[in-house]
Each structure stands twice: as structure tokens, then as C-alpha cells.
Design a protein around this motif. Structure first.
Motif, PDB file in Angstrom:
ATOM      1  N   VAL A  82      36.331  39.658  41.642  1.00 17.55           N
ATOM      2  CA  VAL A  82      36.963  40.826  42.256  1.00 17.55           C
ATOM      3  C   VAL A  82      36.850  42.008  41.304  1.00 17.55           C
ATOM      4  CG1 VAL A  82      39.090  41.758  43.221  1.00 17.55           C
ATOM      5  CG2 VAL A  82      38.533  39.333  43.528  1.00 17.55           C
ATOM      6  N   ILE A  83      37.246  41.730  40.066  1.00 14.66           N
ATOM      7  CA  ILE A  83      37.216  42.772  39.035  1.00 14.66           C
ATOM      8  C   ILE A  83      36.156  42.411  38.014  1.00 14.66           C
ATOM      9  CG2 ILE A  83      38.553  43.701  37.095  1.00 14.66           C
ATOM     10  CD1 ILE A  83      39.407  44.864  39.762  1.00 14.66           C
ATOM     11  N   ASP A  84      35.448  43.416  37.550  1.00 14.40           N
ATOM     12  CA  ASP A  84      34.417  43.204  36.549  1.00 14.40           C
ATOM     13  C   ASP A  84      34.813  43.976  35.285  1.00 14.40           C
ATOM     14  OD1 ASP A  84      32.062  42.392  35.450  1.00 14.40           O
ATOM     15  OD2 ASP A  84      30.878  44.016  36.354  1.00 14.40           O
ATOM     16  N   ILE A  85      34.954  43.265  34.195  1.00 15.28           N
ATOM     17  CA  ILE A  85      35.256  43.949  32.918  1.00 15.28           C
ATOM     18  C   ILE A  85      33.939  44.415  32.311  1.00 15.28           C
ATOM     19  CG2 ILE A  85      36.117  43.647  30.568  1.00 15.28           C
ATOM     20  CD1 ILE A  85      38.159  41.698  31.595  1.00 15.28           C
ATOM     21  N   LEU A  86      33.907  45.692  31.946  1.00 18.14           N
ATOM     22  CA  LEU A  86      32.697  46.228  31.324  1.00 18.14           C
ATOM     23  C   LEU A  86      32.814  46.205  29.812  1.00 18.14           C
ATOM     24  CD1 LEU A  86      32.250  49.367  33.586  1.00 18.14           C
ATOM     25  CD2 LEU A  86      31.300  47.088  33.913  1.00 18.14           C
ATOM     26  N   HIS A  87      34.011  46.511  29.359  1.00 20.58           N
ATOM     27  CA  HIS A  87      34.181  46.622  27.909  1.00 20.58           C
ATOM     28  C   HIS A  87      35.645  46.428  27.565  1.00 20.58           C
ATOM     29  CE1 HIS A  87      33.287  47.983  23.842  1.00 20.58           C
ATOM     30  NE2 HIS A  87      34.461  48.602  23.894  1.00 20.58           N
TER      31      HIS A  87
ATOM     32  N   ILE B 271      37.879  48.586  30.034  1.00 21.23           N
ATOM     33  CA  ILE B 271      37.196  49.387  31.055  1.00 21.23           C
ATOM     34  C   ILE B 271      36.715  48.420  32.128  1.00 21.23           C
ATOM     35  CG2 ILE B 271      35.305  50.980  31.539  1.00 21.23           C
ATOM     36  CD1 ILE B 271      35.368  51.677  28.552  1.00 21.23           C
ATOM     37  N   LEU B 272      37.129  48.672  33.336  1.00 18.32           N
ATOM     38  CA  LEU B 272      36.767  47.725  34.392  1.00 18.32           C
ATOM     39  C   LEU B 272      36.504  48.460  35.694  1.00 18.32           C
ATOM     40  CD1 LEU B 272      39.582  47.540  36.235  1.00 18.32           C
ATOM     41  CD2 LEU B 272      40.315  46.146  34.315  1.00 18.32           C
ATOM     42  N   LYS B 273      35.980  47.733  36.640  1.00 19.84           N
ATOM     43  CA  LYS B 273      35.742  48.283  37.972  1.00 19.84           C
ATOM     44  C   LYS B 273      35.736  47.141  38.974  1.00 19.84           C
ATOM     45  CE  LYS B 273      30.989  49.113  38.556  1.00 19.84           C
ATOM     46  NZ  LYS B 273      30.688  47.958  39.331  1.00 19.84           N
ATOM     47  N   PRO B 274      35.983  47.445  40.243  1.00 18.87           N
ATOM     48  CA  PRO B 274      35.817  46.379  41.233  1.00 18.87           C
ATOM     49  C   PRO B 274      34.377  45.885  41.214  1.00 18.87           C
ATOM     50  CG  PRO B 274      37.037  48.200  42.167  1.00 18.87           C
ATOM     51  CD  PRO B 274      36.501  48.678  40.845  1.00 18.87           C
ATOM     52  N   PHE B 275      34.194  44.594  41.353  1.00 22.20           N
ATOM     53  CA  PHE B 275      32.850  44.023  41.232  1.00 22.20           C
ATOM     54  C   PHE B 275      31.961  44.484  42.370  1.00 22.20           C
ATOM     55  CE2 PHE B 275      29.735  40.626  41.875  1.00 22.20           C
ATOM     56  CZ  PHE B 275      29.147  40.621  40.627  1.00 22.20           C
ATOM     57  N   MET B 276      32.456  44.351  43.609  1.00 19.84           N
ATOM     58  CA  MET B 276      31.673  44.805  44.748  1.00 19.84           C
ATOM     59  C   MET B 276      32.575  45.456  45.794  1.00 19.84           C
ATOM     60  SD  MET B 276      29.075  45.334  46.596  1.00 19.84           S
ATOM     61  CE  MET B 276      27.688  44.661  45.696  1.00 19.84           C
ATOM     62  N   TYR B 277      33.612  44.756  46.199  1.00 14.57           N
ATOM     63  CA  TYR B 277      34.446  45.241  47.305  1.00 14.57           C
ATOM     64  C   TYR B 277      35.627  46.057  46.782  1.00 14.57           C
ATOM     65  CZ  TYR B 277      31.749  41.617  49.594  1.00 14.57           C
ATOM     66  OH  TYR B 277      30.719  40.847  50.063  1.00 14.57           O
ATOM     67  N   GLU B 278      36.142  46.890  47.640  1.00 11.86           N
ATOM     68  CA  GLU B 278      37.362  47.619  47.317  1.00 11.86           C
ATOM     69  C   GLU B 278      38.499  46.636  47.082  1.00 11.86           C
ATOM     70  OE1 GLU B 278      37.312  51.874  49.597  1.00 11.86           O
ATOM     71  OE2 GLU B 278      38.311  50.201  50.570  1.00 11.86           O
ATOM     72  N   THR B 279      39.406  47.000  46.196  1.00  8.16           N
ATOM     73  CA  THR B 279      40.544  46.113  45.967  1.00  8.16           C
ATOM     74  C   THR B 279      41.766  46.943  45.580  1.00  8.16           C
ATOM     75  OG1 THR B 279      41.374  44.224  44.715  1.00  8.16           O
ATOM     76  CG2 THR B 279      39.941  45.722  43.543  1.00  8.16           C
ATOM     77  N   ASP B 280      42.933  46.362  45.786  1.00  4.86           N
ATOM     78  CA  ASP B 280      44.137  47.064  45.334  1.00  4.86           C
ATOM     79  C   ASP B 280      44.877  46.239  44.273  1.00  4.86           C
ATOM     80  OD1 ASP B 280      45.157  45.025  46.777  1.00  4.86           O
ATOM     81  OD2 ASP B 280      46.467  46.239  48.059  1.00  4.86           O
ATOM     82  N   SER B 281      44.163  45.284  43.687  1.00  2.00           N
ATOM     83  CA  SER B 281      44.846  44.565  42.606  1.00  2.00           C
ATOM     84  C   SER B 281      43.907  44.199  41.474  1.00  2.00           C
ATOM     85  CB  SER B 281      45.565  43.323  43.150  1.00  2.00           C
ATOM     86  OG  SER B 281      44.643  42.467  43.726  1.00  2.00           O
TER      87      SER B 281
END
Ligand SMILES: [Zn+2]
Length: 930
Positions: free
Chosen positions: A60-65, A86-96
């Protein structure tokens, strides 16, 4: 043990995150409640999944750094951390956002979007995971900065029964109260399988990789080690701050820290390889970019910079640092302890065609380590058994473990198994790497010996425990995956694949796999596809048979030679329960002066093959040796007549021919003279392990065997370069209990090997106890390993009160499993020469060991010692019972000690220890109220 309760400090975070108003949080909470009501009606039913697969939780979440800053409360065993993720959603929108974070207290949590605007959230924490429900959904175009301030409490981790855990707590403090005088104060981490989330919040999964920095505040006189490059050291009074930067993606479990009084010895690797690795990061940032690690720490910026960087690891022109972190007293041995490291880096880089993929290679030795060693990226951590003086190195070099951990830097660290089900991609390869090193450094015989040992270990394990598939979707706990199947069978299957594909195709496949999945993760299908791509062969069947299914073939081989037609018929029958296997099987057939190797494909339950006479001029029967290269993965029942086994041994050119032919004839040694003579001649074999096996396998009580080779045994004991062979010869001579060997044994108590010296002392004691006892006074000055065990054993049996001093002086100098027999011997002598004062000091020591020792056998023996002391005190009390004696106080002391023992037992969770205590009558299993 006491349990500290974790408090999630809601109030604290609200006050500290000044931008979040209380009203905003209240409104948001109301909205969330409505949302929760809607979700209730959407209960999903998960279909039953067969165990051909294990569902991996979605990314769900992808950590970049991750920037981690830590300091420690050494007294309370706490880690005070600040982390910017620093992170971002991996592919889909998320609220958590859900992070693994075990046994922590959070002081501040702040979430900002890429414009540095705060995002409101609602936190919840269950001691294992931190969940942040966000005000609004975020998309994969949003790059989020999450700042966390926390305190990690690794010693407060408990298991499902609420008992404190010894392992899997991520961060370990050693001897911080300094109650062990000869043990250094240290801290170190152990992440695998999923324990680094005990000291920094993260996504603790093997398929989640990110770049990172670790900034460590430590006492000024200590040294730190972590992953990647040490980029700065700042001094501040009595402390210093080391910053380590790791600019290549790696999973959480490979992060590490070690802090202590280490002496660093530096080597250099100048190897170069005309290879560049281009790496692909699974859908990270964007296809061609990685995070610029420089910006988060030093540049206060309004927005997050994500800078495209096609990162290619390169060795700097002046070489790469290879370093060894050791306790100061072992520093002089650094290059002996870690011998061959540089040569191994060079060898593996060239063999794989992929240059060592990190910017340094360090190895550190720590105390009280919970496993053997750990391949943390660019910074391997070893248990203290690796720390050896030169005499200990005579008995056992560290080659295996150094090779294993180093090979992991490619297999496990550069390419990581996607889930623990695919652990063979880490551990099978690392074990296979040991074999490659042996083959290169010590030759074919040494590699065959290693392969033969792996096979035997696996077969033994399969018979006694389990023979399940390498790719295992049915494990309960990731720890269960670290077993003989994954390591030993894994290595053998890779060797089998190598033999089937051939050297060039196999290593081209490995190179392709390492290159295409570099800094990423892979599963067994990914590996298969790479091997198929390079070899041009369909490997479905091979992978299904060896990786996805369990078991192994058991083959029964019969031979029939027809004199008239000069034809040899070989019949192979598969006798295992369960599925049939398909595999090639080779035979070396020798006749006269000619040898030929034939390879047959086995597909059915029973297969027969004919071999024509291979030497036209030969009058003899052909001699056959199955599986000459040792690639077959299974059991062989070889119905070859014994004289053919002898023939094989006599004409053998390899380790395998020798060891397997001897093994086959050993059972008949008492009845067949030629077998006896063959075995006796094998103690002079050119291969040291064959000499050793012959010494161990010969029945020395039969047929005057001993007298026939007595002089040669003495020669071996005096001259063999292999300490194990010398030790075996001394044992055989010692067991004769012949007083004419007293001088021989005295001489060998001074052997450079502690093992040979110890065994010599043991037999000397049996022959001449007083001489042995007086030798001990001299030998105790430099005694480790087996020699130390024998000295303490002799003292416990025949020593006097003066020898007690040795136990008191050594009690904190010996470590690990060796403490078990030491404690038993110590308490035995103590009770013989009991004085109340000395017993107090000893009891303290035994209590410490019973409570804290990491080795269960040490704890068991410490409990037994305490019990014996109390029994002895009861005895004295009953004997004397006079009120003038200090014994009057014994009653109280006995009761107090029993209370303490029971307190410690209440915290004991090892089944093995508790069962031993039940037998000792020291523990009763609680009766289940149901
Ligand atoms: Zn390993």
C-alpha cells in the motif's frame, strides 16, 4: 522480569504537533466514525487459498528513504529515536499509513505533503503497528514526509504469554551494568527476520527496499558500525555523533548498528571488473530515479526534492575499504581471524561477473549474539566464537562463515527473497557460495567433502524431522524457515542445477538474475525465468521437482555382468514413497586401464541400461562407481560386491570415490581381512579427511589392528598437519590405557591445538592422575576449548581448595556454551571445599547465569548447581545444628535462595529448561484449571 507498559501519548503528540488544532482533530474523528460505519457493511469473504501460494499483504505504502537518528539510554536499554521517512502510496490512493513499530512510545508524529503542508491524521497503536488514518486520501503522485519521535523499549517486548523474550527484540544491550568484568559493554542489532522494527518504525518486509541514513550518538571512546559510508563524525563533550549513509535500496532487516570499544583493522580491495550493474527499483519514484539522500539531512528545504539519479555502484579508483571490528585484545589477530576476506570478494566478483555491490565491507564481532552471524548490508555481524587466538584458529578457521556471509552480499542483500517462503534464494545460495569458495581455494576434493556433508545433513534431517519443499508456504513463523532444508538441501539443488545446465549457462543465468533484480526482490519464478532465458531450456519440471515439491529419490542399484557378451547391465529402481523423480544419473565405468563416464536419464520406477565392454583387451569385470561428481540428490543403495568397493578405493582419484567406498565396506571389517587392510591403509591417505574417517571407522579393539599400525599412529599424532587427525590418533592411543604412553601424552598436552592438548590431558589423567593434576597447574595459564574443559574436569574430580581459585578467576572469562560444563565442575569442587564466604560469590554467579544466560544448557546447569548447594547446606545444617556456628544462618539462606530460584524460574520460557527443572524437582507444571 518486569513488564513495562507502553503508553501511547496522545496528548503529547497533539501539543507537540503544533499545527494540528484540537478542533481539527475532533472534526476529523467524527468524520472517521461515519466512514467506519459504512465500511462495516462491506465485509469481504476471502476464498480458501490452497498452500501452493501464500498471499503477500498488498503493497500500500512504499518507503523511498528513511533517515534514522538514534541515541541510547544505556542504563534503561532504550533507544531514543527520530526518524524522517519519505514515502508514497505504492499504486492506489490510500487514506492510511501503516508502519511496523514494536514496543515503542511515540512523542511526536508529523505528516507533510510535498509542499510541506501538514496532513491531519488519527493515530492508533497496538504495540506492533502504528496506523495513521489520514484526513484525505493521498495518491502515488504525492510524496509524503513523515517525522516521528519515539522511544523504543526492546527489553519490554513480550511473547503471547506475556513473558519477556530473549530473541527477536532487534536491539540488544550487552553488559551495561558492567556486572561481568571481562565482558565489554556493547550494543548491536539483529533485524532478520522482522525485528528491526523494534528500533525504528518501518515496513519490515523483505520486498520493501529503501535508501537510508543512520545517525548514532555514542560515547566518545566507543566506535560505531553501520551500513554504507561513514560520512561525518561530530564530537560534543563526552559523546560523538556518527552519520552513516546507505545510498542503495535495501530492506529493513538488513539495517544494522554495532557500538562498542572496537579496534578497527583496515584492508583494501583493489579489484576491478568491467561490469556495471543497472538496477531497477520496482515501481519506485519513477522508473529512472531514486531519492537524493543528501537533501533530507542537511538542506532545510520547503519541498522534497526527488532527484533523478541513475545509480550505478562503482568501486572507487583507490580501492574499497575492507575492515574488521574486534575487541582490542583480539585486534592483533584480525587478519588471521578474517583471513581470505579480500580474496573472497575478488573471487566472488569475478565468478559471478557482478562486482561486489556495496561501497565497503566491514565485519564486526559482538558478544552475546543470538545467532551465528548476520549478513547486514556491507557490515556483517559475527558472534564471538569467531574471535579466536592463533591456537584456536589451529582447530577451526572461520572460512565457512566468512564465505557464507559474504556471498549473501549478492544473494540476499543485492537481490532479496520476496517473502520468507523463498528464503532459499538467500540461504541456499549463501551455503552454495561456501562450496564455490572451497572448490576455488582448496580444490575439488575439499568441495566434494563439503557437498557430501551437506547431503548427509539433509538426508538425516529428512529422515528425522521433515522433508518438505524448499519453497514453503506453510511455515508458521519466519524463524521456522531457517532450517537444513533451506540451507543444505538448497545448496545441493543449486549444485544440481549447475551440473545440469553446465558451467557457462549456469553462471550466465546467475549474472542475469543478479543484474535484473539488483537492489530489488525476487521469488523462485523470477529466478527460474532468468535461468531459462540464458540457457534456452524449459526448467519448469526441474523447479517443480526440486524447489516446489519436497522429498528426494532413494535408488537401489543392481549390476549384472554377462561374461559371454561382455555386457554390463545396470538396473536402477526408485524406492522412495511418493512421487517418482526424473533426473540424470552418471556412472564411471572402469575396465583395465580405461575409464568412461556414462550418464543415463532416469524417468521411471525401474530403468535398465547396458554398457558394452569398454576396454577390448581387458579380461577383468568392469568396476562401476555411481555419481562420480556427487551431483545426485538422494540416497543410494549400492549392491556392488564388497571387493568392487575395495577396487574403487584402490583406484580412486577423488574424495567421493574414497569416502563412499570405505563407508560401504566398514560394516564388514571384522569378517573380511582385505577390508580390514584397506581401512588400515587409508590412515595414510593423501586426503586428510579420509585419514580422519579411517581413524574413526576402524574397530581398534579387533584383530590386533592397533599393534599393526601403532608406530604409524604415533607418527600421525606427532606430524599430521590436520589437528583433527592428530586428535583422533591421540584418542586411539589414549584409549589403550597403556602406561608406556605416559610420556607421549604429556608431550601432546603441549600441542598447538587446544583440542589435541585437551584429549591428551584427558587420557593422561586416566593413566596417571597425579601427573595430570600437576600438568594442569602449568597448562591452565593458556587453556581454551577442550583443554580448558579437561582442566576444570580434573580439578572438580581430584583438585583441592587451592584449585577453586582457578574457577573464581575464570568464571567471567569463559563464555557461551562452554559455561555449561564449567558451572557443573565449579559447583562440584565448591561443595567439596565449602566455605560460606566463597559460596556467596559463587551463588551470585550461578544466579546470574540461571537468570540471564542465552544458552539453555548453561541455565539448566546453573539451576542444578544452585540446587546442589542448597542440598549441601541442608546436610551441614542437619549435621551440626549448633547455635555457635555460622551454619545457624543457613536456614534463612536456604529459604532465600529457594525463593530467588523460584522467581527466576517463573520467567523462564524455554521448554527444554523447564523440562529439565521438572526432572530436577525444581519446577512443577501449572495445572490447567480447565
Ligand atoms: Zn545465511
Amino acid at each position: 522480569m518486569k513488564t513495562i507498559h507502553f503508553i501511547f501519548i496522545f496528548g503529547c503528540y497533539i501539543m507537540m504537533s503544533s499545527c494540528i488544532s484540537q478542533r481539527a482533530v475532533a472534526t476529523y474523528m467524527q468524520q472517521k466514525q461515519t466512514a467506519a460505519n459504512i465500511q462495516l457493511s462491506e465485509i469481504k469473504v476471502t476464498p480458501q487459498i490452497p498452500n501452493k501460494h501464500k498471499i503477500i499483504p498488498p503493497k500500500v505504502i512504499d518507503i523511498l528513504h528513511s533517515d534514522i537518528e538514534v541515541k541510547f539510554n544505556w542504563d534503561l536499554h532504550q533507544c531514543i529515536g527520530k526518524e524522517k521517512i519519505i514515502l508514497k502510496p505504492f499504486m492506489y490512493e490510500t487514506d492510511s499509513i501503516v508502519l511496523d513499530a514494536k514496543s515503542m512510545i511515540f512523542h511526536e508524529i508529523k505528516i507533510e505533503n510535498s509542499q510541506r503542508k501538514e496532513i491531519l491524521y488519527l493515530p492508533s497503536y497496538n504495540k506492533k503497528q502504528l496506523t495513521l488514518k489520514l484526513e484525505n486520501k493521498i495518491s502515488s503522485n504525492d510524496t509524503i514526509l513523515l517525522t516521528l519521535r519515539y522511544t523504543a523499549l526492546p527489553d519490554s517486548l513480550v511473547d503471547e504469554n506475556g513473558k519477556a523474550i530473549r530473541n527477536n527484540k532487534g536491539l540488544y544491550f550487552v553488559n551495561t551494568k558492567k556486572d561481568e568484568p571481562f565482558k565489554p559493554t556493547q550494543l548491536w542489532t539483529q533485524g532478520e527476520p522482522e525485528s528491526n522494527s523494534c528500533w525504528f518504525p518501518t515496513i519490515d518486509k523483505t520486498n520493501e527496499k529503501f535508501t537510508s541514513s543512520i545517525t548514532i550518538e555514542l560515547p566518545k571512546n566507543f566506535t560505531s558500525l553501520s551500513n554504507g559510508k561513514l560520512v561525518s563524525t561530530k564530537f560534543d563533550g563526552d559523546t560523538k555523533i556518527d552519520k552513516w549513509v546507505n545510498d542503495k535500496p535495501m530492506p529493513a532487516y538488513l539495517h544494522m548498528m554495532a557500538v562498542g570499544d572496537f579496534n578497527v583493522t583496515k584492508d583494501n580491495w583493489n579489484g576491478k571488473l568491467d561490469t556495471t550493474i543497472r538496477y531497477r527499483i520496482e515501481n519506485k519514484v519513477s522508473s529512472e530515479s531514486a531519492v537524493d539522500t543528501s537533501i533530507q539531512q542537511d538542506t532545510p528545504s520547503d519541498s522534497l526534492h526527488i532527484i533523478a539519479k541513475d545509480s550505478v555502484p562503482m568501486i572507487e579508483t583507490n580501492g574499497m575499504e575492507v575492515s574488521y571490528y574486534l575487541e582490542p585484545s583480539y585486534a592483533q589477530n584480525a587478519r588471521s581471524i578474517f583471513k581470505n576476506t579480500v580474496e573472497m570478494i575478488d573471487f566472488y566478483s569475478n565468478k559471478l561477473g557482478v562486482i561486489y555491490p556495496w561501497n565497503k565491507y566491514a565485519q564486526v564481532v559482538v558478544r552475546d549474539y543470538v545467532s551465528g552471524a548476520m549478513e547486514n548490508t556491507s557490515a556483517t555481524l559475527h558472534g564471538d566464537f569467531v574471535q579466536k587466538n592463533n591456537r584456536e584458529l589451529v582447530d577451526n578457521s572461520n572460512d565457512d562463515i566468512i564465505a557464507h556471509e559474504l556471498f549473501h552480499q549478492w544473494f540476499g542483500d543485492l537481490v532479496t527473497c520476496k517473502t520468507w517462503s523463498h528464503l532459499v534464494l538467500n540461504e541456499g545460495f549463501a551455503s552454495f557460495g561456501e562450496l564455490l569458495w572451497y572448490e576455488y581455494k582448496y580444490g575439488k576434493d575439499a568441495a566434494q567433502k563439503k557437498g557430501y556433508e551437506s547431503l548427509n545433513r539433509y538426508i538425516n534431517y529428512a529422515k528425522n524431522y521433515s522433508d518438505g519443499p524448499l519453497i514453503n508456504y506453510d511455515y508458521k513463523n519466519p524463524d521456522d524457515m531457517f532450517n537444513v532444508i533451506t540451507y543444505q538441501k538448497g545448496a545441493r539443488v543449486l549444485q544440481l542445477l549447475r551440473s545440469e545446465l553446465g558451467e557457462n549457462a549456469f553462471f550466465a543465468g546467475l549474472k542475469s538474475y543478479l543484474t535484473n533484480y539488483a537492489y530489488s526482490s525476487a521469488d523462485i519464478d523470477d529466478f527460474r525465468k532468468e535461468m531459462e532465458k540464458t540457457s534456452g531450456r524449459d526448467l519448469q519440471l526441474f523447479f517443480e521437482q526440486w524447489f516446489l515439491n519436497g522429498g528426494h529419490p532413494i535408488i537401489d542399484i543392481r549390476y549384472d555382468y554377462k561374461d559371454s557378451s561382455h555386457q554390463l547391465m545396470i538396473q536402477i529402481e526408485q524406492k522412495q514413497n511418493g512421487d517418482l523423480f526424473k533426473f540424470p544419473l552418471s556412472f564411471k565405468v572402469s575396465q583395465g586401464e580405461v575409464s568412461k563416464t556414462y550418464t543415463f536419464q532416469i524417468n521411471k520406477k525401474i530403468e535398465s541400461f547396458n554398457v558394452s565392454q569398454i576396454d577390448e583387451n581387458a579380461n577383468s569385470y568392469p568396476n562401476v562407481f555411481v555419481d562420480p561428481d556427487g551431483n545426485f540428490l538422494g540416497e543410494i543403495i549400492d549392491n556392488k560386491p564388497f571387493y568392487n568397493h575395495i577396487l574403487t578405493y584402490n583406484h580412486a582419484t577423488s574424495y567421493l570415490e574414497k569416502v563412499r567406498s570405505l563407508q560401504n565396506i566398514v560394516p564388514l571389517q571384522n569378517s573380511v581381512d582385505t577390508i580390514r587392510f584397506t581401512l588400515l591403509s587409508a590412515i595414510n591417505d593423501r586426503i586428510d579427511d579420509i585419514r580422519l574417517k579411517a581413524l574413526e571407522w576402524i574397530n581398534w579393539n579387533e584383530h590386533d589392528n592397533f599393534n599393526q599400525v601403532k608406530d604409524f599412529l604415533i607418527y600421525i599424532a606427532n606430524n599430521d598437519f590436520n589437528a583433527k587427525v592428530r586428535a583422533s590418533a591421540v584418542r586411539i592411543i589414549g584409549e589403550k590405557k597403556d602406561s608406556s604412553f605416559i610420556d607421549f601424552l604429556i608431550k601432546h598436552t603441549k600441542d598447538s591445538s587446544y583440542t589435541v592438548a585437551g584429549i591428551s590431558l584427558k587420557y593422561l589423567y586416566q593413566l596417571a592422575p597425579f601427573i595430570a593434576l600437576s600438568e594442569c597447574q602449568y597448562l591452565e595459564k593458556d587453556a581454551k576449548g577442550e583443554l580448558f574443559n579437561q582442566i576444570t574436569n580434573i580439578y572438580s574430580e581430584s583438585g583441592n581448595e587451592n584449585n577453586l581459585a582457578y574457577f573464581f578467576s575464570e568464571k567471567y572469562k569463559i563464555f557461551n556454551a562452554q559455561r555449561a560444563s564449567f558451572i557443573t565442575n565449579f559447583s562440584k569442587l565448591l561443595i567439596k571445599y565449602f566455605t560460606p564466604n566463597q559460596s556467596q560469590e559463587a551463588i551470585r554467579y550461578f544466579l546470574e547465569r540461571a537468570e540471564n544466560d542465552t544458552y539453555s544448557q548453561v541455565r539448566i546447569n546453573a539451576f542444578r548447581a544452585l540446587k546442589q548447594i542448597n542440598i549441601h547446606k541442608e546436610f551441614l545444617l542437619n549435621q551440626e545444628g549448633v547455635d555457635t556456628s555460622p551454619i545457624l544462618y543457613f536456614r534463612n539462606e536456604i529459604d532465600n535462595l529457594n525463593t530467588k530460584i523460584q522467581e527466576i524460574i517463573q520467567n523462564e520460557k524455554s521448554k527444554e529448561v523447564l523440562n529439565a527443572l521438572i526432572i530436577e524437582g525444581m519446577y512443577k507444571e501449572p495445572v490447567d484449571s480447565n
